[in-house]
Scaffold this motif. Structure first.
Motif, PDB file in Angstrom:
ATOM      1  N   ARG A 258       0.812  -1.216   0.000  1.00 36.33           N
ATOM      2  CA  ARG A 258       0.000   0.000   0.000  1.00 36.33           C
ATOM      3  C   ARG A 258       0.846   1.267   0.000  1.00 36.33           C
ATOM      4  NH1 ARG A 258      -4.076  -2.940   4.075  1.00 36.33           N
ATOM      5  NH2 ARG A 258      -5.133  -4.137   2.476  1.00 36.33           N
ATOM      6  N   GLU A 262       8.945   5.374   3.469  1.00 32.92           N
ATOM      7  CA  GLU A 262       9.336   6.746   3.165  1.00 32.92           C
ATOM      8  C   GLU A 262       8.102   7.606   2.849  1.00 32.92           C
ATOM      9  OE1 GLU A 262      11.535   6.743  -0.466  1.00 32.92           O
ATOM     10  OE2 GLU A 262      12.110   8.854  -0.324  1.00 32.92           O
ATOM     11  N   PHE A 263       7.219   7.050   2.029  1.00 36.88           N
ATOM     12  CA  PHE A 263       6.009   7.768   1.645  1.00 36.88           C
ATOM     13  C   PHE A 263       5.131   8.025   2.862  1.00 36.88           C
ATOM     14  CE2 PHE A 263       1.552   7.694   0.160  1.00 36.88           C
ATOM     15  CZ  PHE A 263       1.578   8.753  -0.733  1.00 36.88           C
ATOM     16  N   GLN A 266       6.543  10.733   5.107  1.00 33.57           N
ATOM     17  CA  GLN A 266       6.387  12.064   4.534  1.00 33.57           C
ATOM     18  C   GLN A 266       4.931  12.535   4.629  1.00 33.57           C
ATOM     19  OE1 GLN A 266       8.539  11.542   0.840  1.00 33.57           O
ATOM     20  NE2 GLN A 266       8.479  13.745   0.435  1.00 33.57           N
ATOM     21  N   VAL A 267       4.017  11.639   4.241  1.00 29.05           N
ATOM     22  CA  VAL A 267       2.619  12.041   4.101  1.00 29.05           C
ATOM     23  C   VAL A 267       1.944  12.198   5.465  1.00 29.05           C
ATOM     24  CG1 VAL A 267       0.373  11.268   3.223  1.00 29.05           C
ATOM     25  CG2 VAL A 267       2.396  11.183   1.755  1.00 29.05           C
TER      26      VAL A 267
END
Lengths: 287, 158, 747
Positions: A258, A262-263, A266-267
């Motif tokens: 999903r 890292e994503f 950040q998000v």
């Protein structure tokens, strides 16, 4: 597999306690039936709690609301007073699944499923909600924050059921908000999420704050550093940057299908920042 | 597995069936009641093809156990048309070419009716979000949205 | 076939937005799809699937399963016939593995039992001993000499040095001297792209009901795009004669190419043969994703040279596709389609296919073309950006037109690309302002279209109505279009025609519903069958009137005398002729059988505006317009529907859809939760603009429309996202993590 439909919580707990095999508590069923279908769980006993008196009611209590464990997301969304008091909590619950899923899914079920990505849970933790748990020795109260203990794991014992969740009264000038990131606009599991609950001082600065992240660790994360960044300030650019950094620093996510770690890291910070602005506006603040 | 007798109402008619405790309402409707209008597209609540209403609430019948229907009122696509007349939504779907293969159509009609019962004048955004749990792979949704809007207009003026 | 050269006509029925004949059945829940049929005494089948991506089957022990109460039959690959051509043998081995399992989810054995629950319980009792082998799912890794070999002995005749035995197909197309072209360019861009495997995503899982008697005669009901193809494959796999097997196509809940082959049908037949009872198999959604055909995954290099005025001087492309665990020729279609939109002096494409431990590819709407054209159109867009040229003007400047020698060989006849581009240029969408963070993308698309084998029958009923029997499952309103063409040709109202889709014993062979062929080829056959019936009706009338058949003409649904010696008779309508038919020679029917040629290629242009969230990498599609040449739109609603639906499938492919495998080759997202097809709230309205540049190969000018619309969205969205983000994206899907990573790297 057997199916039981007890009429009291005591009866339900007795059924669970007396079953030697695998049990599942059924409220909205939107997780349990998926598990049955996948064959990941083969229960010997299903205990349907929807006919237990009071479990489908939303009741005013001490300036807040007690929400029965079998109240569906759709019913929460239709309760104007609840939506006015805890809009962020309700919007989190209402993001679970489709309209069809909303017709069945419950806040308590979402909590008891133990998913780190549960949409209802960050808002409840931010709200300092408590759960009432019925067990062999009677009811006990437990902070919602203490219920998830890891992916698929909770502090609710196998002979216990959550019967209600209590959302407390809140001071004037308070607001909460929940945001999640999903690749589509609907129908996905949160890749990262953030709930923010604020109370403002009369001068518009933030007097109290709770910032909670979802899907970035084995359980929801209460980010006290983020709250600290907010308290005493307005959500201006500098404050939000500090909050965002604190949130990203609090993440301990995994890479999976999903999203990457890292994503998510950040998000989560971005969502916390955006949710703060919504909560601040709901609390009556203006920049 | 020992079967359980269940008394319920389907499309306004009293209906009784027996089912295994782990059998879904969708399987009961399709395999025991001969109501094959609700379809199984996923079995996990992700596509909406099995949509029905349970006590007036839109649900995925694949996520409901048959035994849970005891004493409940169920409405399926087979009950949407009354007598020899189509429901305005059904007629609008034909008039606006809102179906291609048609497999998602029963679920979308049931879902759209549930919306219009609640909100006779939804915005396009409300409509798109309400129907987000009903996958359609053929149409790109455009003509479905137009058809529901047209039916809503007609129902409001009726 | 000789092309019809008819004057442009005024249509009475064709072009009208008529109600489809199967509409009421489909809005009331009455229509019967694959899983909706039952039979007395029916058993339920279930299939055991491999948990490994690649393993040798050491042994299969079914003893305990056979012994379970309620189990009536267990079959494995050994129950299928041995001798058949290689392509059918691949289909057979995909239905039930032989010797090795080649991907996660590959079928190994099957059970028929008194209930689905018993059948599933029996699967747990089948003991399969596997020797797990190294696996490979990535196409570039699979081509390397050190890659695990998926199937030995399937390589192209000469495997080039340094490549793996997994390389099964190779092709090359083009003309001219690309190197000279690149030398003449002001700018040359050379880029590499990847696209993920995507699934057709039809909402109806595969389902069938098979019944075979002890005499070997069998009936099969199934959801399919082609009942004759099912019969051909199943009779070979079961070792039956075709006449012994009758296949009836159910209503079909979407196919998009994925239901042009067989998966469970031979298994159900084998179980029924063994059990002596009808057997029904319905796939779960998980099985659909794990074991039916996704499209190819690809890795593509494209190099294009352009002058500063925007003229393309040369283009080359190398396509590496993988169609999964079996040889796959789809790359040849990609290699032919890649540069089809351009009039080029120098063009060359090379295609390779490599075996991987993925499910066997099945056709998906314009198979092979979206990937190749995505790569080419991305490079064209980047050249336009870097040379500060208008991307639409550049397409117009280089557009293929009538007389262009196509990049894959043939010279184009009348084609609609230029008209489509002009329509896009004139549309308000192209001039609409964009806000900050938004980008506009454009792409051309192309598909060959297909005609193929078709057999239809048209009966004149004695009450003056008309019945059409055709053999192509109606996947998007084709019964309406076919009825319209028959009504048009006969000169009668649409409402008097009823079209039904026949089983395999009722007509000659019909190719599958694919290649955008049905409205073209079945329509053409129906028109010819109508003409056959008209000729017979005119002959009957000539006998009644006592004149030569040549002296009778057919006008507006009636026979009239014509010519100087015909005499004067009042016109006889079709109904009057039909009513007298028993007295004039018996029933009247028209037929047509042919292998249709002249399908006429199809071009489309898509325009899209997107907004990219720079903090999350999320893309929102704001506006979408499709322009496409339909030749002649027989039922415009359903032409628009094809254009809109294809565009949205392409949007899903561009943004979120992908097969995700772990390092051991397990498919991680076999469900609609994590294989993310677009939902209604993801999308803006999809505007469809139909152009009509008649196809000279069809009496009414019809071209197929079904496939072209999935081709442009990949590049159109990629170009829009790249412009909005300010960074060129070269991998699909452009999922938020991928876009955010590119934005972060850009700083």
């Amino acid at each position: 597999m057997r199916y039981a439909r007890p009429e009291t919580a005591t009866e339900a707990v007795g059924l669970l306690a007396n079953e030697a095999g695998v049990t599942r508590v059924l409220a909205g069923g939107t997780d349990v039936l998926v598990q049955l279908r996948a064959g990941s769980v083969t229960p010997d006993l299903i205990v349907d709690i929807k006919r237990i008196a009071g479990l489908r009611a939303i009741t005013p209590e001490a300036g807040g609301f007690r929400i029965g464990a079998a109240v569906s997301g759709a019913e929460l969304g239709e309760h104007a007073a609840l939506c006015a008091l805890w809009p962020g909590v309700v919007e989190g619950c209402n993001l679970i699944g489709s309209t069809q899923v909303q017709g069945r899914a419950t806040m308590a079920g979402n909590l008891c499923n133990g998913s780190p990505a549960a949409d209802a849970v960050p808002g409840l933790v931010a709200a300092e909600a408590t759960a009432r748990i019925e067990g062999p020795t009677g009811p006990r109260e437990c902070a919602v924050a203490d219920i998830p203990t890891g992916p698929g794991k909770t502090a609710v014992q196998r002979d216990e059921i959550v019967t209600s969740i209590f959302l407390p009264a809140r001071p004037a000038r308070s607001g909460d908000a929940y945001l999640r990131f999903i690749p589509r606009t609907e129908m996905d599991i949160a890749v990262a999420s953030a709930a923010v609950n604020l109370t403002l001082a009369t001068d518009g600065t933030i007097a109290a704050a709770r910032v909670v992240l979802g899907a970035v660790a084995p359980t929801v994360v209460l980010v006290t550093e983020a709250a600290t960044a907010l308290i005493g300030n307005r959500p201006d650019a500098a404050t939000l940057a500090t909050l965002q950094a604190a949130c990203s620093a609090a993440c301990n996510p995994i890479d999976d299908k999903r999203g990457t770690a890292e994503f998510r890291t950040q998000v989560a910070g971005v969502l916390a920042k955006r949710a703060t602005l919504i909560a601040y506006a709901r609390a009556g603040g203006s920049l | 597995m020992k079967t359980v007798p269940v008394s319920t109402t389907i499309n306004g008619d009293a209906a009784e069936f027996i089912c295994a405790p782990d059998e879904t309402l969708l399987d009961v409707l399709r395999n025991r009641m001969g109501l094959t209008g609700a379809k199984e597209g996923c079995g996990t609540g992700d596509c909406g093809a099995c949509s029905v209403t349970l006590d007036g609430r839109l649900v995925c019948s694949c996520l409901v156990l048959g035994v849970e229907a005891e004493g409940a009122e169920i409405a399926t696509i087979e009950g949407l048309a009354t007598g020899d007349g189509l429901h305005p939504l059904q007629q609008a779907f034909i008039d606006h070419a809102a179906l291609q293969c048609g497999i998602c159509t029963p679920g979308i009609l049931v879902a759209a009716k549930a919306l219009l019962d609640k909100n006779p004048d939804p915005s396009e955004t409300e409509l798109r979000y309400w129907l987000a749990g009903n996958l359609c792979r053929c149409t790109g949704y455009d003509k479905i949205i137009r058809a529901v809007q047209a039916a809503a207009r007609q129902m409001r003026s009726a | 076939m000789a092309f019809d050269t008819e004057p442009k006509r005024d249509f009475k029925v064709v072009g009208r937005r008529v109600a489809r004949p199967d509409g009421i059945d489909k809005v009331t829940g009455r229509a019967l799809y694959g899983a909706d049929m039952s039979a007395p005494g029916m058993l339920m089948g279930a299939i055991l699937r491999s948990p490994h991506a690649h393993a040798e089957i050491v042994s299969i022990d079914v003893t305990a399963a056979v012994a379970l109460d309620g189990v009536k039959a267990v079959v494995t690959g050994a129950d299928f016939a041995d001798a058949m051509d290689a392509a059918t043998a691949d289909v057979r081995d995909n239905c039930l593995a032989r010797g090795k399992v080649l991907y996660d989810g590959h079928a190994v054995a099957a059970v028929a039992a008194a209930s689905g629950a018993i059948a599933r319980a029996a699967l747990d009792l089948i003991k399969v001993e596997y020797r797990v082998l190294p696996s490979v799912t990535d196409v570039d890794l699979a081509m390397r000499a050190d890659a695990p070999v998926v199937q030995a002995g399937r390589a192209v005749e000469v495997v080039p040095v340094g490549l793996s035995e997994n390389v099964t197909d190779h092709c090359e197309f083009g003309h001219g001297d690309p190197e000279a072209g690149f030398a003449a360019a002001d700018l040359v861009i050379d880029r590499s792209f990847t696209t993920a495997a995507t699934h057709q995503g039809y909402i109806e899982p595969h389902a069938c009901l098979a019944s075979m008697g002890p005499d070997g005669k069998a009936d099969l009901w199934c959801t399919t795009q082609g009942q004759w193809a099912v019969r051909t494959a199943c009779s070979a796999i079961l070792g039956m004669r075709a006449s012994q097997l009758r296949v009836t196509a159910s209503e079909i809940g979407g196919g998009f190419g994925g239901k042009t082959t067989v998966f469970i049908e031979p298994v159900a037949l084998a179980l029924s043969r063994k059990a002596g009872r009808p057997v029904k198999i319905v796939m779960s959604r998980t099985e659909v994703f794990r074991a039916t055909g996704p499209t190819v995954a690809s890795s593509i290099d494209v190099k294009i040279g352009m002058t500063k005025e925007g003229r393309i001087t040369a283009g080359t492309a190398t396509l590496r596709y993988t169609g999964g665990a079996f040889p796959c020729g789809t790359v040849a279609m990609g290699a032919q389609a890649a540069f089809a939109a351009y009039d080029l002096a120098a063009v060359r494409t090379f295609g390779w296919n490599a075996l991987t431990n993925r499910p066997k590819e099945a056709a998906y709407r314009a198979p092979g073309a979206p990937q190749a054209i995505y790569a080419v159109e991305s490079v064209v867009d980047e050249l336009c950006q870097k040379l500060a040229l208008d991307p639409l003007e550049v397409r117009l400047l280089n557009a293929a037109r009538e007389g262009t020698r196509s990049s894959y060989g043939p010279t184009f006849e009348a084609i609609g690309l230029e008209a489509t581009l002009e329509a896009a240029k004139a549309h308000p969408h192209y001039a609409a302002p964009l806000a900050a963070g938004q980008g506009r993308g454009l792409s051309c698309g192309f598909w060959f279209n297909f005609g193929g084998n078709t057999s239809v029958s048209l009966t004149i009923n004695t009450d003056g109505t008309v019945g059409i029997t055709e053999g192509n499952p109606d996947i998007g309103g084709s019964r309406a279009a076919i009825s319209q063409m028959a009504a048009e040709e006969l000169g009668i109202p649409y409402e008097q025609v009823r079209t039904v889709i026949a089983d395999t014993s009722s007509l000659g062979h019909n190719d599958v519903t694919d290649g955008s062929r049905v409205t073209f080829a079945v329509g053409l056959a129906v028109i010819k069958a109508a003409r056959d019936a008209i000729a017979k009706m005119c002959a009957r009338v000539a006998r009644i009137w006592g004149i030569d058949p040549e002296a009778v003409e057919w006008v507006d649904g009636a026979a009239r005398p014509t010519g100087p010696n015909a005499g004067t008779f009042p016109p006889m309508t079709l109904a009057e002729i039909a009513a007298l038919s028993f007295k004039t020679g018996g029933p009247i029917a028209g037929h047509h059988e042919s292998n249709a040629d002249g399908a006429g290629v199809s071009f489309g242009v898509h325009l899209v505006d997107v907004e990219v969230d720079r903090e999350t990498g999320a893309t929102k599609v704001l506006r979408y317009t499709v322009f496409q040449d339909a030749g002649k739109a027989v039922q415009p609603d359903y032409v628009e529907g094809q254009m809109q639906g294809g565009a949205v499938q392409g949007i899903g492919w561009a943004l979120n859809e992908e097969y995700i495998h772990d390092a051991e080759g397990h498919l991680l997202n076999p469900g609609f939760l994590d294989y993310r097809v677009p939902v209604a709230s993801d999308l803006p309205p999809i505007e469809a603009v139909i152009l009509e540049i008649p196809n000279p190969g069809h009496p009414y000018g019809v071209r197929g429309v079904g496939e072209t619309p999935i081709v442009p969205p990949l590049a159109a969205i990629a170009n829009a996202v790249s412009r909005a983000a300010g960074v060129r994206l070269t991998a699909l899907p452009m999922s938020p993590p991928r876009v955010l990573k590119a934005l972060t790297a850009q700083g």
